[in-house]
Every structure is written in C-alpha cells, then in structure tokens.
Design an enzyme around this catalytic site. Sequence first.
Site, PDB file in Angstrom:
ATOM      1  N   GLY A  46      45.936  69.881  92.794  1.00  0.00           N
ATOM      2  CA  GLY A  46      46.357  69.599  94.163  1.00  0.00           C
ATOM      3  C   GLY A  46      46.500  70.889  94.942  1.00  0.00           C
ATOM      4  O   GLY A  46      46.826  71.939  94.365  1.00  0.00           O
ATOM      5  N   GLN A  51      49.132  76.451 101.546  1.00  0.00           N
ATOM      6  CA  GLN A  51      48.876  77.424 100.470  1.00  0.00           C
ATOM      7  C   GLN A  51      47.697  78.346 100.772  1.00  0.00           C
ATOM      8  O   GLN A  51      47.562  79.388 100.136  1.00  0.00           O
ATOM      9  CB  GLN A  51      48.629  76.702  99.141  1.00  0.00           C
ATOM     10  CG  GLN A  51      49.854  75.948  98.625  1.00  0.00           C
ATOM     11  CD  GLN A  51      49.516  75.165  97.384  1.00  0.00           C
ATOM     12  OE1 GLN A  51      49.059  74.026  97.465  1.00  0.00           O
ATOM     13  NE2 GLN A  51      49.703  75.767  96.226  1.00  0.00           N
ATOM     14  N   CYS A  91      52.284  75.199  89.968  1.00  0.00           N
ATOM     15  CA  CYS A  91      51.788  75.325  91.342  1.00  0.00           C
ATOM     16  C   CYS A  91      50.897  76.553  91.428  1.00  0.00           C
ATOM     17  O   CYS A  91      51.248  77.609  90.881  1.00  0.00           O
ATOM     18  CB  CYS A  91      52.977  75.470  92.297  1.00  0.00           C
ATOM     19  SG  CYS A  91      52.500  75.649  94.025  1.00  0.00           S
ATOM     20  N   LEU A  92      49.771  76.426  92.110  1.00  0.00           N
ATOM     21  CA  LEU A  92      48.869  77.572  92.262  1.00  0.00           C
ATOM     22  C   LEU A  92      49.533  78.712  93.028  1.00  0.00           C
ATOM     23  O   LEU A  92      49.114  79.862  92.887  1.00  0.00           O
ATOM     24  CB  LEU A  92      47.573  77.133  92.968  1.00  0.00           C
ATOM     25  CG  LEU A  92      46.669  76.232  92.112  1.00  0.00           C
ATOM     26  CD1 LEU A  92      45.544  75.653  92.948  1.00  0.00           C
ATOM     27  CD2 LEU A  92      46.117  77.001  90.920  1.00  0.00           C
ATOM     28  N   HIS A 133      54.665  66.600  95.579  1.00  0.00           N
ATOM     29  CA  HIS A 133      54.584  68.062  95.478  1.00  0.00           C
ATOM     30  C   HIS A 133      53.795  68.646  96.663  1.00  0.00           C
ATOM     31  O   HIS A 133      54.230  69.616  97.294  1.00  0.00           O
ATOM     32  CB  HIS A 133      53.927  68.420  94.135  1.00  0.00           C
ATOM     33  CG  HIS A 133      53.710  69.875  93.912  1.00  0.00           C
ATOM     34  ND1 HIS A 133      54.339  70.583  92.908  1.00  0.00           N
ATOM     35  CD2 HIS A 133      52.908  70.780  94.544  1.00  0.00           C
ATOM     36  CE1 HIS A 133      53.950  71.843  92.947  1.00  0.00           C
ATOM     37  NE2 HIS A 133      53.086  71.994  93.928  1.00  0.00           N
ATOM     38  N   GLU A 134      52.637  68.052  96.960  1.00  0.00           N
ATOM     39  CA  GLU A 134      51.782  68.588  98.035  1.00  0.00           C
ATOM     40  C   GLU A 134      52.388  68.343  99.416  1.00  0.00           C
ATOM     41  O   GLU A 134      52.291  69.201 100.301  1.00  0.00           O
ATOM     42  CB  GLU A 134      50.367  67.999  97.949  1.00  0.00           C
ATOM     43  CG  GLU A 134      49.622  68.271  96.644  1.00  0.00           C
ATOM     44  CD  GLU A 134      49.640  69.720  96.204  1.00  0.00           C
ATOM     45  OE1 GLU A 134      49.725  70.610  97.070  1.00  0.00           O
ATOM     46  OE2 GLU A 134      49.590  69.981  94.987  1.00  0.00           O
ATOM     47  N   HIS A 137      54.854  70.996 100.321  1.00  0.00           N
ATOM     48  CA  HIS A 137      54.266  72.240 100.842  1.00  0.00           C
ATOM     49  C   HIS A 137      54.118  72.192 102.364  1.00  0.00           C
ATOM     50  O   HIS A 137      54.324  73.201 103.044  1.00  0.00           O
ATOM     51  CB  HIS A 137      52.883  72.490 100.223  1.00  0.00           C
ATOM     52  CG  HIS A 137      52.905  73.116  98.865  1.00  0.00           C
ATOM     53  ND1 HIS A 137      53.464  74.356  98.619  1.00  0.00           N
ATOM     54  CD2 HIS A 137      52.402  72.695  97.674  1.00  0.00           C
ATOM     55  CE1 HIS A 137      53.301  74.666  97.333  1.00  0.00           C
ATOM     56  NE2 HIS A 137      52.666  73.669  96.736  1.00  0.00           N
TER      57      HIS A 137
HETATM   58  C1  QAP Z   1      50.738  70.413  91.744  1.00  0.00           C
HETATM   59  O1  QAP Z   1      49.517  72.063  90.641  1.00  0.00           O
HETATM   60  C2  QAP Z   1      51.191  69.505  90.633  1.00  0.00           C
HETATM   61  O2  QAP Z   1      50.696  78.180  87.090  1.00  0.00           O
HETATM   62  C3  QAP Z   1      49.359  70.991  91.530  1.00  0.00           C
HETATM   63  O3  QAP Z   1      48.625  79.650  86.216  1.00  0.00           O
HETATM   64  C4  QAP Z   1      51.636  70.025  89.419  1.00  0.00           C
HETATM   65  O4  QAP Z   1      47.315  72.371  90.464  1.00  0.00           O
HETATM   66  C5  QAP Z   1      51.179  68.160  90.809  1.00  0.00           C
HETATM   67  C6  QAP Z   1      47.983  75.990  88.129  1.00  0.00           C
HETATM   68  C7  QAP Z   1      52.045  69.162  88.408  1.00  0.00           C
HETATM   69  C8  QAP Z   1      51.568  67.305  89.799  1.00  0.00           C
HETATM   70  C9  QAP Z   1      52.004  67.799  88.589  1.00  0.00           C
HETATM   71  C10 QAP Z   1      49.249  76.489  87.949  1.00  0.00           C
HETATM   72  C11 QAP Z   1      46.908  76.734  87.681  1.00  0.00           C
HETATM   73  C12 QAP Z   1      47.735  74.719  88.852  1.00  0.00           C
HETATM   74  C13 QAP Z   1      49.446  77.705  87.287  1.00  0.00           C
HETATM   75  C14 QAP Z   1      48.433  72.753  90.183  1.00  0.00           C
HETATM   76  C15 QAP Z   1      48.356  78.447  86.844  1.00  0.00           C
HETATM   77  C16 QAP Z   1      47.084  77.950  87.042  1.00  0.00           C
HETATM   78  C17 QAP Z   1      48.713  73.950  89.386  1.00  0.00           C
HETATM   79 CO    CO Z   2      52.037  73.597  94.787  1.00  0.00          CO
END
Ligand code: QAP
Ligand code: CO
Length: 161
Positions: A46, A51, A91-92, A133-134, A137
Amino acid sequence: MAILDILTLPDPKLKTKAQRVTDFDGSLAQLTEDMLETMYAAPGIGLAATQVDVHQKVVVMDVSEDSDTPMVFINPEIIEATGSQTYEEGCLSVPGIYAKVKRAEQLVMKYQDIAGEWHELSADGLLAVCIQHELDHLQGIVFLDHLSTLKRKMAMKKLLA
Ligand code: QAP
Ligand code: CO
C-alpha cells in the site's frame, strides 16, 4: 512510468493533511500509475500520495497473494467500521520497523475511481487494515502514532540508529 521518492520518518512532510482531488485528468492517471510502480518496486502492499510528497487524497494498494490486483482509491472515506483486529504493520516510510496496531475488523469505504465515479467497498482482514493504514497517511498519521509513547520512542530510536 516512474519510480517516485518515498518520504521517510522523521520527515515532517509526512504530517501534511491531503486535499480532495477535484481534477480527474491525465495527471491523476499518471500519478496513480507512478505510485503503483513505486509500490511494486519497493516492494509494498500500500502507498498513499502523502508518502511521495503529493498532498492529495490518492491511495494505491495490492493485498493479493500474487501482487496482480492493483487498487486505486481517490477521495476515500470510511463510512462504517466495526469490530477490532490486531495486525503487525510496517510502512515504506518507516523502513525496518514493525509493530502491532489495533484497528477495526470490518469497514465500508466510499471512494472515487480515476474517472471520478463513486463506488462503495466492504472490506475485512488485511484489506481493511491496509485501507485504515493508508487513509491515516492522508491525515498526516503514521502507524507509530497508534502506539504508546514508550513503544513509539523505542521504534524511533531503532529507526534512527
Ligand atoms: C501498509 O506497508 C500495511 O519496513 C503497507 O523495510 C502494512 O507496504 C498495510 C515495507 C501492514 C497492512 C498491513 C516495509 C517494505 C512495506 C518495510 C508496506 C520495509 C520494506 C510496507
Ligand atoms: Co504506511
């Protein structure tokens, strides 16, 4: 298509509140394509426009197992939320940090597509977590803001180490 730079904490721009999208034009389509490409390249499930330093109500996600189901939500709003679930989130914009966050289990969201048409979507499980989550943001909220002060401080210390 282009891969966009992703803001990371502690960048204060992540606290910016997004504006409603009013122009459903080619530049909106371009933005959503670039956001999807950026999300898939990361890789992530997401990404909110906040971001990538675009402060408009635009989110993209793909929670499918094979990463073959891109979703784009413009001006999304949660109109109903019930139950609760706890999921380990990342989270990215907060690379390498993961923490459990409690959120609603089921929700109903209304949103526009890139043509400006309104839709309603019922979601539960991971999709519901990702939506909450999104959408956070877009209000300038990151998942660490849902943690206790102690847990948030520990996460920030680890992030900045
Ligand atoms: C949000 O998160 C989310 O730490 C999206 O080193 C998370 O795409 C929604 C990511 C959990 C639902 C459940 C995070 C990639 C990606 C990192 C992501 C990383 C590399 C996170
Ligand atoms: Co995020």
